[in-house]
Design an enzyme around this catalytic site. Structure first.
Site, short mmCIF file in Angstrom:
data_model
loop_
_atom_site.label_atom_id
_atom_site.label_comp_id
_atom_site.label_asym_id
_atom_site.label_seq_id
_atom_site.Cartn_x
_atom_site.Cartn_y
_atom_site.Cartn_z
N THR A 30 0.80 -0.77 0.07
CA THR A 30 -0.03 0.30 0.09
C THR A 30 0.38 1.46 -0.13
OG1 THR A 30 -0.11 0.04 2.72
CG2 THR A 30 -1.84 -1.64 1.39
N CYS A 34 2.89 2.57 9.24
CA CYS A 34 2.01 2.95 10.72
C CYS A 34 2.40 3.07 11.63
CB CYS A 34 0.69 1.98 10.46
SG CYS A 34 -0.08 2.16 8.79
N CYS A 38 -1.87 0.24 15.73
CA CYS A 38 -2.06 0.64 13.74
C CYS A 38 -3.61 -0.08 14.27
CB CYS A 38 -1.85 0.91 12.73
SG CYS A 38 -2.98 1.09 11.61
N ARG A 63 4.01 6.86 2.80
CA ARG A 63 3.09 8.32 3.64
C ARG A 63 2.63 7.70 5.00
NH1 ARG A 63 -2.22 7.25 2.67
NH2 ARG A 63 -3.13 5.85 0.71
N CYS A 65 -0.13 6.86 7.77
CA CYS A 65 -1.33 6.36 7.77
C CYS A 65 -2.49 7.36 7.89
CB CYS A 65 -1.42 4.88 8.49
SG CYS A 65 -3.10 4.35 9.16
N CYS A 68 -3.79 5.92 11.95
CA CYS A 68 -3.22 5.49 13.44
C CYS A 68 -1.85 6.56 13.70
CB CYS A 68 -2.67 4.37 13.32
SG CYS A 68 -1.20 3.90 12.07
N ASP A 442 20.71 11.76 49.98
CA ASP A 442 19.82 12.56 49.96
C ASP A 442 18.58 12.08 51.46
OD1 ASP A 442 17.22 14.46 48.55
OD2 ASP A 442 16.17 12.57 49.24
#
Length: 492
Positions: A30, A34, A38, A63, A65, A68, A442
């Site tokens: 695709t 993601c 996702c 590119r 998603c 998500c 401390d």
């Protein structure tokens, strides 16, 4: 982690949100990348490839998603648990140094050549400093597009783009939508409200669960400097001194995010302001890794199980915290606040706060370097400590910013008069961000250790704490939390 294919596949198939920001999943069929969690049906394992950064995914032609929103996942915890070249470079990029000073400025701050920085970042992250800064600009642009009504031209320059055309091209390339289409698709998060005051941005800061807000916000509130910090209407508010101007932020804890209301005099400071607030609240921490290590000690395990996900309260300004650490030497929390408030009133820049009672920025080292030591209501030895510190901060011979190496900064601090192990380590923990800083001397830590049956002399406790590394600063938070002190409670 992205090179461990089998582990990454398991994380994606189980939609494990703990790994969001650790790596990114790119789907070769695709051309979309993601976050591991996702919500869509996971792709076949043979169609997944893994990258260490969103910038590397974008460089490879994938590119983001639209479901998500991987660009908005919490940052990798790697950059807050290391002090090597790559980690320091990533902290500086998050602080906007590449946008303001370019790659040469980034390299100069790190003390390396631009070629060395480029090579190291590409080797580990699959992208150079320009690509990493570009990915950050795209994320900022998307945030402003979807959460504000600012005109696109203002968003472009606020996000750090040099031109409207570059802004448009980058948004289309990364998100496969034009800026206007991205705004039209935006859905308001549940519970979000439009800002009541013009010019105020309302944002949601994500984190890895669990997050225990009690000691985190309790510490910031209890030690807050009047005029610079306040607790109002369920939010911790403070002023911010930023590269292009100043701002006011209000941070509100919620079960699944931190609400952030941000007002800036210059919108170009937005990315930097968010980065510094995330760092102050330690939002990129990996609580699963921290708590698993600390649970391995049977005497610490009950504290972790009772209130998991404690964070280390840090700072938005390293120099400010160093000054406050000196003011807090051997005095009560209330006395330290009083000393700091006097400095703020006398030397801090005044600001307007229509929504509350904030009045000043904390004074810069340059402003404090000019003060008259006799005007300080402090013992003479502490006056010397403070004036020496601010002089070194002002002339640049001492650096405590994101570019600082932790060991080098410790060594430089130790050379200054009045800087013992406690002061150096508390600065390392809360200003430098070293997750392994430790405070065995401390009094609160020693008292808690004794009550739990842990060794309570500094040497013996340090030896026992070796098993807690590299998360001893988080162990400090769990030990402090055993005390009945305002730093451990959020006011009603």
């Amino acid at each position: 982690m992205h090179t461990d294919t089998e582990r990454c596949v398991r994380a994606v198939q189980s939609k494990d949100a703990r790994f969001d920001g650790w790596f990114f999943t790119a789907v070769v069929t695709t051309r979309i990348y993601c976050r591991p969690s996702c919500p869509v049906v996971p792709p076949k394992a043979e169609n997944m490839t893994f990258y260490p950064s969103a910038a590397a995914c974008q460089q490879a032609g994938f590119r983001a998603c639209k479901r998500c929103r991987p660009d908005s996942s919490p940052g990798s915890p790697e950059w807050n648990q290391r002090a090597d070249l790559v980690a320091r470079a990533m902290r500086l990029i998050a602080d906007g140094v590449v946008d303001r000073e370019g790659v040469p400025g980034l390299a100069a701050r790190l003390g390396y050549s631009a070629r060395q920085v480029e090579r190291q970042l590409r080797t580990e992250l699959g992208a150079g400093p320009l690509a990493l800064a570009r990915a950050q600009r795209a994320q900022t642009a998307r945030l402003l597009i979807e959460t504000t009504a600012l005109p696109m031209a203002e968003i472009a320059f606020a996000a750090g783009f040099s031109s409207i055309r570059t802004f448009n091209d980058t948004v289309r390339e990364v998100f496969a939508l034009a800026p206007g289409e991205l705004r039209a698709r935006a859905r308001k998060p549940a519970g979000a409200a439009a800002p009541a005051t013009p010019g105020v941005l309302s944002l949601r800061l994500p984190f890895r669960a669990p997050l225990n807000p009690d000691n985190l916000f309790g510490h910031l509130i209890a030690t807050g400097v009047p005029g610079v910090e306040e607790w109002r209407d369920g939010a911790y508010r403070r002023t911010l001194n930023l590269p292009y101007g100043h701002g006011v932020v209000a941070l509100t804890p919620h079960p699944d995010h931190i609400g952030c209301r941000l007002s800036l005099t210059d919108p170009r400071d937005m990315t930097i302001a968010i980065s510094r607030c995330r760092r102050m609240l330690d939002l990129d921490a990996d609580p699963a890794a921290v708590d698993d290590r600390l649970r391995s000690d049977p005497l610490l395990a009950p504290l972790v199980d009772k209130a998991p996900g404690r964070r280390v309260p840090r700072t938005v300004d390293e120099a400010e915290f160093a000054v406050r650490a000196v003011l807090g030497q051997q005095v009560s929390t209330a006395a330290a606040r009083t000393h700091a408030a006097r400095l703020v009133t006398a030397h801090g820049e005044r600001v307007e706060d229509p929504e509350g009672g904030l009045t000043h920025l904390f004074p810069t080292p340059e402003a404090l370097a000019a003060l008259d030591p006799e005007s300080l209501a402090l013992p003479r030895s502490r006056r010397t400590t403070l004036t020496t510190l601010v002089r070194h901060l002002a002339d640049g011979s001492l650096r405590l910013g994101a570019e600082s190496g932790w060991d080098e900064a410790r060594a430089r601090l130790t050379e200054l008069p009045g800087f013992g192990p406690w002061t150096v380590e508390v600065i390392a923990m809360r200003a430098l961000g070293d997750p392994d800083a430790f405070l065995p001397s401390d009094l609160g830590i020693r008292r808690a250790a004794k009550e739990l049956g842990l060794p309570h002399t500094p040497a013996a406790l340090t030896a026992r704490a070796a098993a807690w590394r590299p998360w001893r600063a988080y162990a400090v938070q769990y030990l402090w939390a055993t005390d009945d002190h305002p730093i451990n409670v959020i006011p009603a």
